[in-house]
Design a protein around this motif. Sequence first.
Motif, PDB file in Angstrom:
ATOM      1  N   ASN A 190      48.510 -38.389 -25.532  1.00  0.00           N
ATOM      2  CA  ASN A 190      49.276 -37.907 -24.387  1.00  0.00           C
ATOM      3  C   ASN A 190      49.529 -39.132 -23.501  1.00  0.00           C
ATOM      4  OD1 ASN A 190      49.824 -37.092 -21.660  1.00  0.00           O
ATOM      5  ND2 ASN A 190      49.160 -35.034 -22.192  1.00  0.00           N
TER       6      ASN A 190
ATOM      7  N   VAL B  24      51.208 -39.645 -20.724  1.00  0.00           N
ATOM      8  CA  VAL B  24      51.040 -39.493 -19.279  1.00  0.00           C
ATOM      9  C   VAL B  24      49.557 -39.533 -18.922  1.00  0.00           C
ATOM     10  CG1 VAL B  24      51.386 -37.968 -17.301  1.00  0.00           C
ATOM     11  CG2 VAL B  24      53.226 -38.290 -18.959  1.00  0.00           C
TER      12      VAL B  24
ATOM     13  N   ASP C  89      61.405 -34.971 -18.362  1.00  0.00           N
ATOM     14  CA  ASP C  89      60.074 -35.546 -18.445  1.00  0.00           C
ATOM     15  C   ASP C  89      59.736 -36.000 -19.867  1.00  0.00           C
ATOM     16  OD1 ASP C  89      59.389 -33.237 -19.851  1.00  0.00           O
ATOM     17  OD2 ASP C  89      58.405 -32.314 -18.148  1.00  0.00           O
ATOM     18  N   LEU C  90      58.562 -36.552 -19.973  1.00  0.00           N
ATOM     19  CA  LEU C  90      58.123 -37.131 -21.237  1.00  0.00           C
ATOM     20  C   LEU C  90      57.927 -36.081 -22.326  1.00  0.00           C
ATOM     21  CD1 LEU C  90      57.708 -39.998 -22.121  1.00  0.00           C
ATOM     22  CD2 LEU C  90      55.345 -39.852 -21.400  1.00  0.00           C
ATOM     23  N   GLU C  91      57.498 -34.887 -21.951  1.00  0.00           N
ATOM     24  CA  GLU C  91      57.345 -33.825 -22.951  1.00  0.00           C
ATOM     25  C   GLU C  91      58.689 -33.467 -23.582  1.00  0.00           C
ATOM     26  OE1 GLU C  91      55.284 -30.437 -21.393  1.00  0.00           O
ATOM     27  OE2 GLU C  91      53.505 -31.613 -20.915  1.00  0.00           O
ATOM     28  N   ASP C  92      59.728 -33.411 -22.752  1.00  0.00           N
ATOM     29  CA  ASP C  92      61.060 -33.116 -23.271  1.00  0.00           C
ATOM     30  C   ASP C  92      61.531 -34.222 -24.211  1.00  0.00           C
ATOM     31  OD1 ASP C  92      61.166 -30.789 -21.755  1.00  0.00           O
ATOM     32  OD2 ASP C  92      62.347 -31.706 -20.154  1.00  0.00           O
TER      33      ASP C  92
ATOM     34  N   VAL D 173      57.285 -43.362 -27.535  1.00  0.00           N
ATOM     35  CA  VAL D 173      57.121 -41.911 -27.436  1.00  0.00           C
ATOM     36  C   VAL D 173      56.838 -41.321 -28.816  1.00  0.00           C
ATOM     37  CG1 VAL D 173      58.414 -39.768 -26.998  1.00  0.00           C
ATOM     38  CG2 VAL D 173      58.409 -41.605 -25.304  1.00  0.00           C
TER      39      VAL D 173
ATOM     40  N   THR E 113      59.664 -36.299 -25.897  1.00  0.00           N
ATOM     41  CA  THR E 113      58.844 -36.238 -27.109  1.00  0.00           C
ATOM     42  C   THR E 113      59.357 -35.156 -28.049  1.00  0.00           C
ATOM     43  OG1 THR E 113      56.898 -37.054 -25.933  1.00  0.00           O
ATOM     44  CG2 THR E 113      56.500 -35.866 -27.984  1.00  0.00           C
ATOM     45  N   ALA E 114      59.646 -33.983 -27.513  1.00  0.00           N
ATOM     46  CA  ALA E 114      60.161 -32.886 -28.334  1.00  0.00           C
ATOM     47  C   ALA E 114      61.508 -33.247 -28.941  1.00  0.00           C
ATOM     48  CB  ALA E 114      60.272 -31.612 -27.495  1.00  0.00           C
ATOM     49  N   ARG E 115      62.345 -33.885 -28.163  1.00  0.00           N
ATOM     50  CA  ARG E 115      63.671 -34.274 -28.671  1.00  0.00           C
ATOM     51  C   ARG E 115      63.554 -35.311 -29.782  1.00  0.00           C
ATOM     52  NH1 ARG E 115      68.843 -35.104 -25.926  1.00  0.00           N
ATOM     53  NH2 ARG E 115      70.273 -35.339 -27.653  1.00  0.00           N
TER      54      ARG E 115
ATOM     55  N   ARG F 265      60.950 -35.658 -31.775  1.00  0.00           N
ATOM     56  CA  ARG F 265      60.380 -34.948 -32.919  1.00  0.00           C
ATOM     57  C   ARG F 265      61.483 -34.195 -33.657  1.00  0.00           C
ATOM     58  NH1 ARG F 265      56.656 -31.414 -30.573  1.00  0.00           N
ATOM     59  NH2 ARG F 265      55.369 -33.227 -30.130  1.00  0.00           N
TER      60      ARG F 265
ATOM     61  N   ASP G  39      53.331 -39.547 -30.122  1.00  0.00           N
ATOM     62  CA  ASP G  39      53.373 -38.193 -30.674  1.00  0.00           C
ATOM     63  C   ASP G  39      52.664 -38.152 -32.028  1.00  0.00           C
ATOM     64  OD1 ASP G  39      54.107 -35.456 -30.803  1.00  0.00           O
ATOM     65  OD2 ASP G  39      55.967 -35.944 -31.860  1.00  0.00           O
TER      66      ASP G  39
END
Length: 111
Positions: free
Chosen positions: A82, A84, A3-6, A73, A8-10, A12, A77
């Motif tokens: 956000n 989504v 998903d988009l959170e993953d 993305v 985004t974290a990657r 970052r 961030d």
Amino acid sequence: MADLEDLTARMREFTEAREWGRFHDVKSLTLALTGEVGEVAELVQWLPADAVLEGDLQARFGDELADVLLYLVRLADVAGVNLVAAGLAKLQRNEDRFPISVYRSIAPEHP
């Protein structure tokens, strides 16, 4: 990475590991995103509208779209957006603004 959170974290982590955060302000990321969108457009600008992307062109198109996604993305961030939630809210506004009963098969005119 489902998903988009993953993603985004990657992104970052990728940025922080290289100490590139100082280069990733909203203005710089917006300009980089714009450049990547231009590269997508460049791949198709002289193709007929109904052309099928195949082979190497398909792969290059995918790479350029991935660049657009990654910059978008990262920009979201850094800007604290956000994607989504913003996307769902915008889609709802568009559904309200362009009801099917009025706009089916009709391109809306912009004021």
